[in-house]
Design an enzyme around this catalytic site. Structure first.
Site, PDB file in Angstrom:
ATOM      1  N   HIS A 157      24.474 -35.637  32.906  1.00 39.33           N
ATOM      2  CA  HIS A 157      23.852 -36.767  33.584  1.00 39.33           C
ATOM      3  C   HIS A 157      24.313 -37.134  34.989  1.00 39.33           C
ATOM      4  O   HIS A 157      24.117 -37.989  35.280  1.00 39.33           O
ATOM      5  CB  HIS A 157      24.547 -38.072  32.820  1.00 39.33           C
ATOM      6  CG  HIS A 157      24.410 -37.909  31.179  1.00 39.33           C
ATOM      7  ND1 HIS A 157      25.550 -37.610  30.275  1.00 39.33           N
ATOM      8  CD2 HIS A 157      23.561 -38.296  30.248  1.00 39.33           C
ATOM      9  CE1 HIS A 157      25.277 -37.477  29.125  1.00 39.33           C
ATOM     10  NE2 HIS A 157      23.898 -37.779  29.078  1.00 39.33           N
TER      11      HIS A 157
HETATM   12  S1  FES Z   1      27.640 -37.009  33.295  1.00 31.92           S
HETATM   13 FE1  FES Z   1      27.641 -37.702  31.182  1.00 31.92          FE
HETATM   14  S2  FES Z   1      28.796 -36.379  30.141  1.00 31.92           S
HETATM   15 FE2  FES Z   1      29.119 -35.688  32.078  1.00 31.92          FE
END
Ligand code: FES
Length: 192
Positions: A157
């Site tokens: 993410h």
């Molecule tokens: S940014 Fe979501 S698990 Fe690493």
């Protein structure tokens, strides 16, 4: 026209406040208590055993690493308690970058000195587990992207960690976790 009077359906069982009704309620209460009691015992036992691991288990769960072969700018991945561990020797520039940041301004305030051990300020030892939802960040192997802050990048993410493993951008709430560890010699680290 003759009037009809509604009558009770006598085929359905009728619960009264009499002796039968009391007995039935007692049974329901007793059944509920017993079910809770059994469940309570069954879940408590594994919880207690998790909370108090034996000395054998503790000994097995530590990891020793010799950092002598890790060059500045290089990182290695190890496994600690079945999870990835990143061991990285910082370059002089990476140390300077980490120290140039006002630690108090960060989402999870910590200085490089807080994160590393005295006399070993160039050895960054963290878990390789993103603190957002647990993916393994990139940046510990040659050629992997290190993110906007030169440390680690989590592709799940988009969390960016800096050269001290501190969260700088993206959804991760905290810095990469630093496990308990100590140097048992100039180069050997015992983690756990
Ligand atoms: S940014 Fe979501 S698990 Fe690493």
């Amino acid at each position: 026209m003759a009037e009809t009077t509604p009558t009770a359906d006598t085929s359905a069982p009728v619960m009264t406040d009499g002796e039968d009704g009391v007995r039935r309620r007692d049974f329901i209460n007793i059944a509920a208590v017993s079910a809770f009691g059994v469940g309570g015992v069954a879940t408590l036992v594994p919880l207690i055993s998790q909370m108090a691991p034996s000395a054998d288990v503790l000994a097995e769960s530590s990891t020793e690493l010799d950092t002598a072969g890790i060059e500045p700018g290089q990182a290695v991945k190890a496994i600690f308690r079945k999870q990835p561990l990143f061991v990285r020797r910082l370059t002089a520039e990476e140390i300077a970058e980490a120290n140039a940041v006002d630690a108090a301004s960060l989402r999870d305030p910590a200085s490089l000195a807080d994160i590393t051990k005295e006399g070993h300020g160039d050895m960054l030892i963290t878990m390789g587990v993103c603190t957002h939802l647990g993916c393994v960040p990139l940046g510990a192997a040659e050629g992997e992207v290190k993110g906007e802050f030169g440390g680690y990048f989590c592709p799940c993410h988009g969390s960016h960690y800096d050269t001290a493993g501190r969260i700088r951008k993206g959804p991760a709430p905290t810095n990469l976790e630093v496990p308990e560890y100590e140097f048992t010699s100039d180069t050997v680290v015992k983690v756990g």
